[in-house]
Design a protein around this motif. Structure first.
Motif, PDB file in Angstrom:
ATOM      1  N   GLY A  83      -6.486 -12.833  -2.661  1.00  0.00           N
ATOM      2  CA  GLY A  83      -7.062 -11.491  -2.573  1.00  0.00           C
ATOM      3  C   GLY A  83      -6.205 -10.538  -1.759  1.00  0.00           C
ATOM      4  N   SER A 131      -4.528  -8.021   0.745  1.00  0.00           N
ATOM      5  CA  SER A 131      -5.065  -6.970   1.616  1.00  0.00           C
ATOM      6  C   SER A 131      -6.355  -6.363   1.076  1.00  0.00           C
ATOM      7  CB  SER A 131      -4.022  -5.863   1.833  1.00  0.00           C
ATOM      8  OG  SER A 131      -3.735  -5.234   0.612  1.00  0.00           O
ATOM      9  N   ALA A 132      -6.698  -6.690  -0.175  1.00  0.00           N
ATOM     10  CA  ALA A 132      -7.920  -6.135  -0.749  1.00  0.00           C
ATOM     11  C   ALA A 132      -9.172  -6.649  -0.043  1.00  0.00           C
ATOM     12  CB  ALA A 132      -7.991  -6.458  -2.239  1.00  0.00           C
ATOM     13  N   LEU A 147     -15.172  -9.937  -3.827  1.00  0.00           N
ATOM     14  CA  LEU A 147     -14.256 -10.582  -4.766  1.00  0.00           C
ATOM     15  C   LEU A 147     -13.332 -11.552  -4.035  1.00  0.00           C
ATOM     16  CD1 LEU A 147     -12.857 -10.545  -7.695  1.00  0.00           C
ATOM     17  CD2 LEU A 147     -11.185  -9.067  -6.582  1.00  0.00           C
ATOM     18  N   CYS A 148     -12.790 -11.105  -2.900  1.00  0.00           N
ATOM     19  CA  CYS A 148     -11.798 -11.919  -2.198  1.00  0.00           C
ATOM     20  C   CYS A 148     -12.429 -13.178  -1.593  1.00  0.00           C
ATOM     21  CB  CYS A 148     -11.092 -11.103  -1.128  1.00  0.00           C
ATOM     22  SG  CYS A 148     -10.162  -9.739  -1.864  1.00  0.00           S
ATOM     23  N   PRO A 170       0.818  -1.220   0.000  1.00  0.00           N
ATOM     24  CA  PRO A 170       0.000   0.000   0.000  1.00  0.00           C
ATOM     25  C   PRO A 170       0.850   1.268   0.000  1.00  0.00           C
ATOM     26  CG  PRO A 170      -0.850  -1.554   1.595  1.00  0.00           C
ATOM     27  CD  PRO A 170       0.432  -2.123   1.089  1.00  0.00           C
ATOM     28  N   CYS A 179      -4.366 -16.455  -6.454  1.00  0.00           N
ATOM     29  CA  CYS A 179      -4.337 -15.409  -5.413  1.00  0.00           C
ATOM     30  C   CYS A 179      -5.531 -15.510  -4.457  1.00  0.00           C
ATOM     31  CB  CYS A 179      -4.373 -14.064  -6.132  1.00  0.00           C
ATOM     32  SG  CYS A 179      -4.358 -12.614  -5.085  1.00  0.00           S
ATOM     33  N   ILE A 222     -10.283  -6.166   2.695  1.00  0.00           N
ATOM     34  CA  ILE A 222     -10.972  -5.138   3.470  1.00  0.00           C
ATOM     35  C   ILE A 222     -11.835  -4.245   2.582  1.00  0.00           C
ATOM     36  CG2 ILE A 222     -10.594  -3.109   4.930  1.00  0.00           C
ATOM     37  CD1 ILE A 222      -8.373  -4.582   6.255  1.00  0.00           C
ATOM     38  N   ALA A 223     -11.279  -3.827   1.455  1.00  0.00           N
ATOM     39  CA  ALA A 223     -12.017  -2.893   0.605  1.00  0.00           C
ATOM     40  C   ALA A 223     -12.843  -3.593  -0.481  1.00  0.00           C
ATOM     41  CB  ALA A 223     -11.049  -1.888  -0.020  1.00  0.00           C
ATOM     42  N   GLU A 224     -12.447  -4.800  -0.879  1.00  0.00           N
ATOM     43  CA  GLU A 224     -13.184  -5.523  -1.937  1.00  0.00           C
ATOM     44  C   GLU A 224     -13.493  -6.932  -1.451  1.00  0.00           C
ATOM     45  OE1 GLU A 224     -14.379  -4.215  -4.583  1.00  0.00           O
ATOM     46  OE2 GLU A 224     -13.252  -2.340  -4.746  1.00  0.00           O
TER      47      GLU A 224
END
Ligand code: SF4
Ligand code: SF4
Lengths: 186, 289
Positions: free
Chosen positions: B194, B196-197, B204-205, B47, B192, B199-201
Motif C-alpha cells: 500500500g 504511502s497511501a 485498502l492498505c 508524491p 504491494c 495515510i489517505a486510503e
C-alpha cells in the motif's frame, strides 16, 4: 506545455513526461487485473486509458481514479504494449494539478501536497509535518485514529517533531526559483 | 575497500532510522566505505512527481549533480529514493531538451548534471560488489533455524531499474540463506503493501497488509525482512491496528535486511537500531544476539 483548446487531450497527455505510451494501449485489461487498488478506482486503470483516448478530458482530470495508484508497478511490468501505465497515471495526476482539478472521493492529492510542502520548507521530508498538514486540511478528527500509529513511531524515536533544514537549502531555493523562469511550455 | 557516495534518504534519519543505522554498520563491517553526499536534499519522491513532474526531476537532479562531482557510484539504502533518482536520470537521458532545461535551473546554484553518475541500491551493491559468498564467509552467528519471510517491496524489483525478477524476486532469499536462516516462500511475496497511501486510503492498505501477514505466518515465518523503509514502517507500525481490525494476533517482527545481516555478523544491537523496531524482535533473535 500549455493547455490549448486546439490540442487533443490524448496529444497533451503524450507530451507530459511519463505519458508517452498512451497511444500504444490495446485495452487488454492486464493492468486492471494486476492492480491491487483497482476496486477503489472510480474508473479502472484500463478504463482511464480508454477515456483519455476518447478525449474525455474533463471526466479524466476531475476523476479520483489515478490518485488511487499505489505505484506498485505491477501493471508496468505486465503490460504487453509497454504503455507504462504507472508513469501515465502520474502524468495524469500532474496534469490535473496543473489545471486546478480537485477530485472529490480521495484525499490522496491533499496528502501529496502536504508532503511536497514539507520538502519545500526544509529540503527534506518531515513525516510529522506532513501528517499534521494532511490532517489539518482534511479532517482533524480523523487524526485521532492515527494516534496509536504515531505513538508507536514517536515512542521508538522514529518521528522527529521538527525537521533539520539541509545544508544546501538556499541553493535548492535558487534552483527552484530559476525553474519557474525557464519552465516555459515544457 | 571500495568507496561510494552515500545518499541516506529522508526516512533513514526519521521513520526508518533503523535502516540508516544498520546500513552504515553493515557496510563498514563488509568493507564498503560510504561517504555521505554533502548537502543532499529529498530525492523528489513519488508524491512530488505526481504533483509536478518537472520540479521533481529538478529536485532529484540537484542530488545527481552533486554526486557526480565525487566520481563515485551513488548508493542509497532506500528503495524509493533508488527508483526516484533513477527515474529522473532516465527521463533526462531520453529527453535532451528536458535535461537542458533542468541544467538551466541547476546553473542558478552553479551546478551541472552531465549524466555520468550511477545510482545503486545498497543491497544490490552488497550482492554484486561485496558478493553473497563474502557475506556468508563473514558470518559469526549463523541464524540457523530462523524462518524469515523475505519481502522485497515493489520498488526494489519492479520499476525498470530493479535487479531482481519482477514477479518472482529471489535476491533477498539469497541473502537470508547466506546468513544461515531459512527463506520461507509464500505466494504474496511480490504483492504491494500500500505504500504511502496508508495515510489517505487506510482501509485498502490494511487489507493488503493483512494478506501479507496471513500468508507469511501460515507458511511458518517468524519474522519478515525488507530493504524498504516504507514497507517496514507500514508493516511494523500498523501491525497492531491490523490485529484489532481483523481479530488476529500477528506478532511478526519486521527487520531491515541490513539488521538481519548485522545480527549474523555479530554486530552489537545498538549498531543495528533494533530498539527502533516496534514489534519487538528480541524474542525471535534471542538465540543469536
Ligand atoms: S495492460 Fe497495457 S495494453 Fe493492456 S489495457 Fe493496460 S495499458 Fe493497455
Ligand atoms: S502501479 Fe498503480 S495502476 Fe499499476 S497496478 Fe500498481 S496501483 Fe495499479
Amino acid at each position: 506545455m500549455e493547455k490549448t483548446q486546439s490540442m487533443s487531450f490524448v496529444k497533451e497527455v503524450s507530451q507530459v513526461p511519463g505519458g508517452e505510451g498512451v497511444n500504444l494501449c490495446m485495452q487488454c485489461g492486464t493492468c486492471t487485473a494486476s492492480c491491487p487498488s483497482a476496486k477503489i478506482w472510480e474508473y479502472t486503470p484500463s478504463e482511464v486509458i480508454a477515456l483519455v483516448r476518447a478525449d474525455m478530458r474533463d471526466v479524466v482530470l476531475s476523476s479520483s481514479s489515478m490518485w488511487c495508484c499505489l505505484s506498485c508497478y505491477s501493471c508496468t511490468v505486465r503490460c504487453p504494449r509497454d504503455v507504462q501505465p504507472t508513469s501515465l497515471f502520474h502524468a495524469l495526476e500532474s496534469l490535473a494539478v496543473k489545471h486546478g482539478y480537485k477530485p472529490q472521493n480521495t484525499s490522496m492529492p491533499v496528502m501529496y501536497n502536504s508532503f511536497v510542502k514539507s520538502i519545500k520548507k526544509n529540503g527534506r521530508v518531515s513525516e510529522f509535518q506532513m501528517m499534521m498538514g494532511y490532517y489539518l486540511s482534511t479532517n482533524p478528527f480523523s487524526a485521532l485514529g492515527m494516534i496509536s500509529v504515531a505513538w508507536n513511531l514517536l515512542s521508538h524515536g522514529r518521528l522527529p517533531l521538527s525537521a533539520r533544514k539541509i545544508k544546501g537549502k538556499k541553493d535548492l531555493d535558487l534552483i527552484l526559483k530559476k525553474l519557474d523562469d525557464v519552465r516555459g511550455d515544457q | 575497500m571500495k568507496s561510494y557516495t552515500y545518499y541516506p534518504g529522508c526516512s533513514s534519519e526519521a521513520t526508518a532510522v533503523g535502516l540508516g543505522i544498520s546500513s552504515r554498520s553493515v557496510a563498514e563491517a563488509l568493507g564498503m566505505e560510504l561517504k555521505e553526499l554533502e548537502g543532499w536534499n529529498c530525492c523528489g519522491s513519488t508524491p512530488y512527481g505526481s504533483l509536478d513532474e518537472l520540479e521533481a526531476i529538478v529536485v532529484a537532479a540537484r542530488n545527481l549533480a552533486l554526486a557526480e562531482k565525487t566520481g563515485l557510484d551513488l548508493v542509497t539504502p532506500c528503495s524509493s529514493c533508488f527508483v526516484t533518482l533513477n527515474k529522473a536520470r532516465v527521463h533526462m537521458m531520453d529527453k535532451p531538451q528536458l535535461k537542458a532545461k533542468v541544467n538551466e535551473a541547476l546553473a542558478a546554484a552553479g551546478l551541472e548534471y552531465k549524466g555520468t553518475v550511477k545510482v545503486r541500491l545498497l543491497i544490490e551493491a552488497l550482492m554484486n560488489d561485496v558478493t553473497v559468498k563474502e557475506i556468508a564467509s563473514k558470518v559469526k552467528k549463523p541464524l540457523k533455524g530462523l524462518k524469515v519471510a523475505p519481502y522485497p517491496g515493489c520498488q526494489e524489483v519492479r520499476p525498470r531499474f530493479g535487479f531482481d525478477h519482477p514477479e518472482n524476486p529471489i535476491a533477498l532469499d539469497s541473502i537470508v540463506e547466506a546468513v544461515g536462516a531459512e527463506a520461507v516462500s509464500y505466494p504474496s511475496k511480490s504483492k504491494c503493501c500500500g505504500g504511502s497511501a496508508v495515510i489517505a486510503e487506510e482501509g485498502l492498505c490494511l487489507e493488503l497488509m493483512y494478506k501479507l501477514f496471513d500468508d507469511a505466518a501460515k507458511n511458518g515465518a517468524e519474522c519478515m525482512v525488507t530493504p524498504c523503509p516504507l514497507c517496514q514502517m507500514n508493516l511494523d507500525a500498523y501491525q497492531a491496528k491490523i490485529n484489532s481490525k481483523y481479530n488476529t494476533n500477528f506478532n511478526l517482527p519486521v527487520l531491515f535486511v541490513t539488521q538481519l545481516i548485522g545480527v549474523a555478523l555479530g554486530l552489537k544491537q545498538d549498531k543495528l537500531g533494533l530498539k527502533k523496531n516496534i514489534v519487538n524482535p528480541n524474542k525471535v533473535l534471542a538465540k543469536y544476539l
